[in-house]
Scaffold this active site. Structure first.
Site, PDB file in Angstrom:
ATOM      1  N   GLY A 164       0.860  -1.318   0.023  1.00  0.00           N
ATOM      2  CA  GLY A 164       0.217  -0.044  -0.004  1.00  0.00           C
ATOM      3  C   GLY A 164       1.026   1.107   0.215  1.00  0.00           C
ATOM      4  O   GLY A 164       0.716   2.346  -0.498  1.00  0.00           O
ATOM      5  N   ALA A 210      -2.065  -6.871   0.028  1.00  0.00           N
ATOM      6  CA  ALA A 210      -2.687  -8.047   0.405  1.00  0.00           C
ATOM      7  C   ALA A 210      -2.609  -8.291   1.497  1.00  0.00           C
ATOM      8  O   ALA A 210      -3.370  -8.730   2.049  1.00  0.00           O
ATOM      9  CB  ALA A 210      -1.303  -8.611   0.065  1.00  0.00           C
ATOM     10  N   GLN A 238      -7.846  -0.788   3.038  1.00  0.00           N
ATOM     11  CA  GLN A 238      -8.624  -1.096   3.754  1.00  0.00           C
ATOM     12  C   GLN A 238     -10.392  -1.942   3.245  1.00  0.00           C
ATOM     13  O   GLN A 238     -10.743  -2.206   3.596  1.00  0.00           O
ATOM     14  CB  GLN A 238      -9.222  -0.101   4.565  1.00  0.00           C
ATOM     15  N   ASN A 291      -8.498   3.616   7.189  1.00  0.00           N
ATOM     16  CA  ASN A 291      -8.227   2.756   8.857  1.00  0.00           C
ATOM     17  C   ASN A 291      -8.172   2.161  10.105  1.00  0.00           C
ATOM     18  O   ASN A 291      -8.189   1.636  10.950  1.00  0.00           O
ATOM     19  CB  ASN A 291      -6.495   2.868   7.970  1.00  0.00           C
ATOM     20  N   CYS A 350       3.255   7.224  17.382  1.00  0.00           N
ATOM     21  CA  CYS A 350       4.389   7.483  18.925  1.00  0.00           C
ATOM     22  C   CYS A 350       5.199   7.983  17.798  1.00  0.00           C
ATOM     23  O   CYS A 350       6.111   7.534  17.149  1.00  0.00           O
ATOM     24  CB  CYS A 350       5.032   6.070  19.078  1.00  0.00           C
TER      25      CYS A 350
HETATM   26  N1  PLP Z   1      -3.527   2.597   3.378  1.00  0.00           N
HETATM   27  C1  PLP Z   1      -4.085   2.425   4.054  1.00  0.00           C
HETATM   28  C2  PLP Z   1      -5.393   3.264   4.569  1.00  0.00           C
HETATM   29  C3  PLP Z   1      -3.710   1.960   5.254  1.00  0.00           C
HETATM   30  O1  PLP Z   1      -4.301   0.793   6.222  1.00  0.00           O
HETATM   31  C4  PLP Z   1      -2.053   0.719   5.569  1.00  0.00           C
HETATM   32  C5  PLP Z   1      -1.987   0.559   6.220  1.00  0.00           C
HETATM   33  O2  PLP Z   1      -2.137   0.358   6.979  1.00  0.00           O
HETATM   34  C6  PLP Z   1      -1.168   1.228   4.027  1.00  0.00           C
HETATM   35  C7  PLP Z   1      -1.717   2.513   2.935  1.00  0.00           C
HETATM   36  C8  PLP Z   1      -0.418   0.551   3.822  1.00  0.00           C
HETATM   37  O3  PLP Z   1      -0.031   0.098   3.772  1.00  0.00           O
HETATM   38  P1  PLP Z   1       1.671  -1.847   3.290  1.00  0.00           P
HETATM   39  O4  PLP Z   1       1.505  -1.907   5.555  1.00  0.00           O
HETATM   40  O5  PLP Z   1       0.904  -2.277   2.801  1.00  0.00           O
HETATM   41  O6  PLP Z   1       2.787  -0.244   3.379  1.00  0.00           O
END
Ligand code: PLP
Length: 374
Positions: A69, A198, A177, A149, A323
């Site tokens: 992501g 994934a 998500q 998220n 944090c």
């Molecule tokens: N975007 C959203 C909404 C997410 O919840 C996350 C992961 O927590 C990400 C992007 C990042 O994805 P990745 O962990 O595959 O880099």
């Protein structure tokens, strides 16, 4: 152990692991090599791409594999914004995006772009009128996530996509998500760029994809060989790609039943929690929310101490805070929704998944009762 942090990551499905193992063992070839064995591997990568594209009802050559992501979001925002060269230098996003988008926006601002951050209401939803009035002649990109998220609110992406398309603006949505959890209609929502990872759908970590509607004029984040049509070079993560396509296939097969099962667990949790702690506040949209995400502000206890106490009882949840530099910062999402720093500090996210059971819910409620002395 009771794992209630499925929005952070999900346990990998056994069938996904089994689909991946041959690609670590006998079928380990580099898909770019010449010999027959590697040509077969390449065909399996392409079949995985077609499978994912089929689920989204898009052409296979619009799916580009990435490391997840974060990379997909970086690529979409950076290269989406550059797609008309220096002519257009305004981007619209929301105040509650994931850091993968927000920190890329900061970078774009350093590069001379102007970024408008849309506010959200108490339910974590953007205002379409504010979006319309933020649009300028030089707006190149709108990036608004499909679902948040932390609180699980689902944005009106169909309306956002329509507004973007009517104004000739690229529309990116972070669907990390939502892909595999709720339906996504790329055409109906006029989505130009869509990020997926994934490990949020019972697949492996370190693999995801970016859907790119039109790769003409779309640049690259990385430079290297000719993989992924030279747009995303680097030897393919073959086991990851195979695992992601298997996870996606399974998630689509089970989407309706998983949705009902997981939402029932969330509803039961909230119902039981309200019985013993009527003062709790459930954050996020009461209507348009992810089935498994319950973001709760508690009365008289900080989220951090609750999290530690739960952890001691083997229950994994998540704090709505990040944090940074040794200090706990209140969540930017909760602050944007209008919670005070104190309320944000008393907030935890419980996210349910297909591996949770009713017993998990009851046991968590009992633990919360004993921790909070109610
Ligand atoms: N975007 C959203 C909404 C997410 O919840 C996350 C992961 O927590 C990400 C992007 C990042 O994805 P990745 O962990 O595959 O880099």
């Amino acid at each position: 152990m009771i794992y209630l942090d499925n929005a952070a990551t999900t346990p990998m499905d056994r069938a996904v692991l089994e689909a991946m193992i041959p690609f670590y063992e006998n079928n380990f070839y580099n898909p770019s090599a010449f010999y027959q064995a590697s040509v077969k591997t390449k065909m399996q990568v392409e079949s995985a791409r077609r499978k994912i594209a089929g689920l989204l009802k898009v052409p296979a050559d619009t799916i580009f594999f990435t490391s997840g992501g974060t990379e997909s979001d970086n690529w979409a925002v950076r290269l989406g914004a550059f797609s008309e060269g220096e002519k257009k230098k305004h981007i619209i996003t929301s105040a509650i995006e994931h850091p993968a988008v927000l920190n890329t926006m900061k970078y774009m601002q350093e590069k001379g772009y102007e970024v408008t951050y849309l506010k959200v209401d108490r339910n974590g939803i953007v205002d379409l009128d504010e979006l319309k009035s933020a649009i300028r002649k030089d707006t190149i990109l709108i990036s608004v996530m499909h679902a948040n998220n932390e609180v699980g609110s689902i944005q009106p992406i169909k309306e956002i996509g329509e507004i973007a398309s009517q104004n000739g603006i690229l529309f990116h949505t972070d669907a990390v998500q939502t892909f595999g959890h709720i339906p996504i209609d790329i055409e109906d929502c006029h989505i130009d760029l869509l990020s997926v990872s994934a490990h949020k759908l019972y697949g492996p970590k370190g693999i995801g994809f970016l859907y790119i509607r039109n790769r003409k004029d779309f640049g690259k984040l990385l430079f290297g060989g000719s993989q992924e049509k030279s747009l995303r070079p680097g030897t393919e993560n073959v086991p990851g790609i195979i695992g992601m396509s298997k996870a996606a296939e399974l998630s689509y097969e089970r989407m309706d039943s998983d949705y009902i099962y997981i939402e029932n667990l969330r509803e039961l949790f909230i119902h039981k929690l309200k019985e013993v702690m009527p003062e709790i506040v459930v954050n996020g949209s009461p209507i348009n929310h992810l089935p498994g995400t319950a973001n709760i502000t508690f009365g008289g206890i900080t989220g951090e101490s609750l999290l530690i106490a739960l952890d001691q009882q083997g229950i994994c949840a998540s704090a709505g805070s990040a944090c940074s530099a040794g200090a706990i910062e209140p969540s930017h999402v909760l602050m944007a929704m209008g919670l005070s720093a104190k309320e944000a500090s008393r907030t935890l996210r419980f996210s349910f998944g297909r591996c949770n059971t009713k017993e998990d819910v009851i046991n968590t409620i009992n633990s919360l009762k004993s921790i909070c002395h109610v």
